[in-house]
Scaffold this motif. Sequence first.
Motif, mmCIF file in Angstrom:
data_model
loop_
_atom_site.group_PDB
_atom_site.id
_atom_site.type_symbol
_atom_site.label_atom_id
_atom_site.label_comp_id
_atom_site.label_asym_id
_atom_site.label_seq_id
_atom_site.Cartn_x
_atom_site.Cartn_y
_atom_site.Cartn_z
ATOM 1 N N HIS A 1 -15.035 -14.263 -4.194
ATOM 2 C CA HIS A 1 -15.160 -13.741 -5.556
ATOM 3 C C HIS A 1 -15.001 -12.224 -5.602
ATOM 4 C CE1 HIS A 1 -16.198 -17.735 -6.816
ATOM 5 N NE2 HIS A 1 -17.064 -17.780 -5.808
ATOM 6 N N GLY A 2 -14.166 -11.693 -4.701
ATOM 7 C CA GLY A 2 -13.912 -10.259 -4.640
ATOM 8 C C GLY A 2 -12.514 -9.924 -5.133
ATOM 9 N N ALA A 3 -12.252 -8.646 -5.233
ATOM 10 C CA ALA A 3 -10.948 -8.172 -5.683
ATOM 11 C C ALA A 3 -10.637 -6.838 -5.024
ATOM 12 C CB ALA A 3 -10.933 -8.014 -7.200
ATOM 13 N N THR A 4 -9.353 -6.545 -4.921
ATOM 14 C CA THR A 4 -8.901 -5.238 -4.460
ATOM 15 C C THR A 4 -7.561 -4.941 -5.117
ATOM 16 O OG1 THR A 4 -8.566 -3.826 -2.533
ATOM 17 C CG2 THR A 4 -7.728 -6.071 -2.369
ATOM 18 N N ASN A 5 -7.290 -3.669 -5.304
ATOM 19 C CA ASN A 5 -6.048 -3.233 -5.941
ATOM 20 C C ASN A 5 -5.346 -2.215 -5.056
ATOM 21 O OD1 ASN A 5 -6.402 -4.617 -8.521
ATOM 22 N ND2 ASN A 5 -8.123 -3.222 -8.772
ATOM 23 N N GLY A 6 -4.036 -2.125 -5.195
ATOM 24 C CA GLY A 6 -3.268 -1.108 -4.492
ATOM 25 C C GLY A 6 -3.094 -1.361 -3.010
ATOM 26 N N VAL A 7 -3.059 -2.628 -2.605
ATOM 27 C CA VAL A 7 -2.866 -2.963 -1.196
ATOM 28 C C VAL A 7 -1.387 -2.774 -0.863
ATOM 29 C CG1 VAL A 7 -2.995 -4.758 0.562
ATOM 30 C CG2 VAL A 7 -4.776 -4.596 -1.191
ATOM 31 N N VAL A 8 -1.096 -1.815 0.010
ATOM 32 C CA VAL A 8 0.283 -1.516 0.391
ATOM 33 C C VAL A 8 0.631 -2.331 1.629
ATOM 34 C CG1 VAL A 8 1.891 0.279 1.121
ATOM 35 C CG2 VAL A 8 0.136 0.793 -0.582
ATOM 36 N N THR A 9 1.680 -3.113 1.528
ATOM 37 C CA THR A 9 2.125 -3.929 2.656
ATOM 38 C C THR A 9 3.438 -3.376 3.177
ATOM 39 O OG1 THR A 9 3.082 -5.495 1.087
ATOM 40 C CG2 THR A 9 0.882 -6.000 1.957
ATOM 41 N N ARG A 10 4.527 -3.809 2.647
ATOM 42 C CA ARG A 10 5.850 -3.336 3.036
ATOM 43 C C ARG A 10 6.720 -3.354 1.786
ATOM 44 N NH1 ARG A 10 7.675 -5.881 8.204
ATOM 45 N NH2 ARG A 10 6.584 -4.089 9.003
ATOM 46 N N THR A 11 7.536 -2.333 1.621
ATOM 47 C CA THR A 11 8.433 -2.258 0.475
ATOM 48 C C THR A 11 9.828 -2.671 0.903
ATOM 49 O OG1 THR A 11 7.126 -0.470 -0.472
ATOM 50 C CG2 THR A 11 9.336 -0.764 -1.345
ATOM 51 N N VAL A 12 10.439 -3.533 0.108
ATOM 52 C CA VAL A 12 11.804 -3.987 0.351
ATOM 53 C C VAL A 12 12.705 -3.292 -0.669
ATOM 54 C CG1 VAL A 12 13.328 -5.982 0.384
ATOM 55 C CG2 VAL A 12 10.979 -6.208 1.188
ATOM 56 N N HIS A 13 13.765 -2.661 -0.194
ATOM 57 C CA HIS A 13 14.677 -1.938 -1.080
ATOM 58 C C HIS A 13 15.950 -2.742 -1.287
ATOM 59 C CE1 HIS A 13 12.161 1.603 -0.808
ATOM 60 N NE2 HIS A 13 12.101 1.404 0.495
ATOM 61 N N GLY A 14 16.402 -2.790 -2.545
ATOM 62 C CA GLY A 14 17.666 -3.449 -2.848
ATOM 63 C C GLY A 14 17.660 -4.934 -2.544
ATOM 64 N N GLY A 15 16.679 -5.629 -3.069
ATOM 65 C CA GLY A 15 16.549 -7.066 -2.833
ATOM 66 C C GLY A 15 17.659 -7.857 -3.480
ATOM 67 N N LEU A 16 17.424 -9.114 -3.643
ATOM 68 C CA LEU A 16 18.408 -10.054 -4.170
ATOM 69 C C LEU A 16 18.975 -9.595 -5.514
ATOM 70 C CD1 LEU A 16 19.819 -12.778 -3.822
ATOM 71 C CD2 LEU A 16 17.857 -13.836 -4.944
ATOM 72 N N PHE A 17 18.117 -9.025 -6.361
ATOM 73 C CA PHE A 17 18.568 -8.606 -7.675
ATOM 74 C C PHE A 17 18.706 -7.091 -7.802
ATOM 75 C CE2 PHE A 17 16.307 -12.628 -8.135
ATOM 76 C CZ PHE A 17 17.344 -13.402 -8.621
ATOM 77 N N GLY A 18 18.677 -6.395 -6.670
ATOM 78 C CA GLY A 18 18.854 -4.951 -6.683
ATOM 79 C C GLY A 18 17.585 -4.168 -6.964
ATOM 80 N N ASP A 19 16.458 -4.855 -7.146
ATOM 81 C CA ASP A 19 15.193 -4.176 -7.424
ATOM 82 C C ASP A 19 14.419 -3.937 -6.137
ATOM 83 O OD1 ASP A 19 15.582 -4.252 -10.187
ATOM 84 O OD2 ASP A 19 14.727 -6.254 -10.334
ATOM 85 N N ASP A 20 13.611 -2.880 -6.139
ATOM 86 C CA ASP A 20 12.680 -2.662 -5.046
ATOM 87 C C ASP A 20 11.444 -3.511 -5.315
ATOM 88 O OD1 ASP A 20 14.449 -0.836 -4.086
ATOM 89 O OD2 ASP A 20 13.330 0.921 -4.737
ATOM 90 N N GLY A 21 10.723 -3.857 -4.258
ATOM 91 C CA GLY A 21 9.520 -4.645 -4.439
ATOM 92 C C GLY A 21 8.678 -4.653 -3.181
ATOM 93 N N ALA A 22 7.505 -5.230 -3.283
ATOM 94 C CA ALA A 22 6.577 -5.331 -2.162
ATOM 95 C C ALA A 22 6.632 -6.736 -1.585
ATOM 96 C CB ALA A 22 5.165 -5.018 -2.631
ATOM 97 N N VAL A 23 6.483 -6.827 -0.271
ATOM 98 C CA VAL A 23 6.406 -8.125 0.388
ATOM 99 C C VAL A 23 5.226 -8.082 1.355
ATOM 100 C CG1 VAL A 23 8.022 -7.558 2.256
ATOM 101 C CG2 VAL A 23 7.685 -9.925 1.604
ATOM 102 N N GLY A 24 4.497 -9.159 1.395
ATOM 103 C CA GLY A 24 3.349 -9.267 2.288
ATOM 104 C C GLY A 24 3.054 -10.736 2.533
ATOM 105 N N SER A 25 2.011 -10.996 3.257
ATOM 106 C CA SER A 25 1.597 -12.366 3.512
ATOM 107 C C SER A 25 0.079 -12.409 3.561
ATOM 108 C CB SER A 25 2.207 -12.882 4.818
ATOM 109 O OG SER A 25 1.903 -12.008 5.886
ATOM 110 N N PHE A 26 -0.462 -13.600 3.370
ATOM 111 C CA PHE A 26 -1.912 -13.745 3.419
ATOM 112 C C PHE A 26 -2.281 -15.125 3.918
ATOM 113 C CE2 PHE A 26 -0.964 -15.412 -0.768
ATOM 114 C CZ PHE A 26 -1.879 -16.427 -0.954
#
Length: 93
Positions: free
Chosen positions: A60-85
């Motif tokens: 029942h916890g929360a956290t914000n702003g967890v930086v994992t890895r940024t992917v540049h120029g993905g499938l649709f040309g957008d940048d985004g974050a990728v992670g796993s849990f």
Amino acid sequence: MGRIYFNERTYSAAADGCITAASGLGSSSFSIFNDSRKTVEVFRGFTCDNGAPVATVGPHGATNGVVTRTVHGGLFGDDGAVGSFRVIHDHEW
């Protein structure tokens, strides 16, 4: 059983193994809300075996702003974050 909210996606807290999560549209981090009695470990990259977790979210916890890895120029040309849990265990109440 509970739910895990990983940015805009919802996962069952009953999930086994490593779950890959991606967020596009310019995201550079994740926000996680754990609405379960379990603990969630968050990792960099596509797999849960890239070293120690970058965040641990208790029951029942929360956290914000967890930086994992940024992917540049993905499938649709957008940048985004990728992670796993992974969901690691039940807490006794």
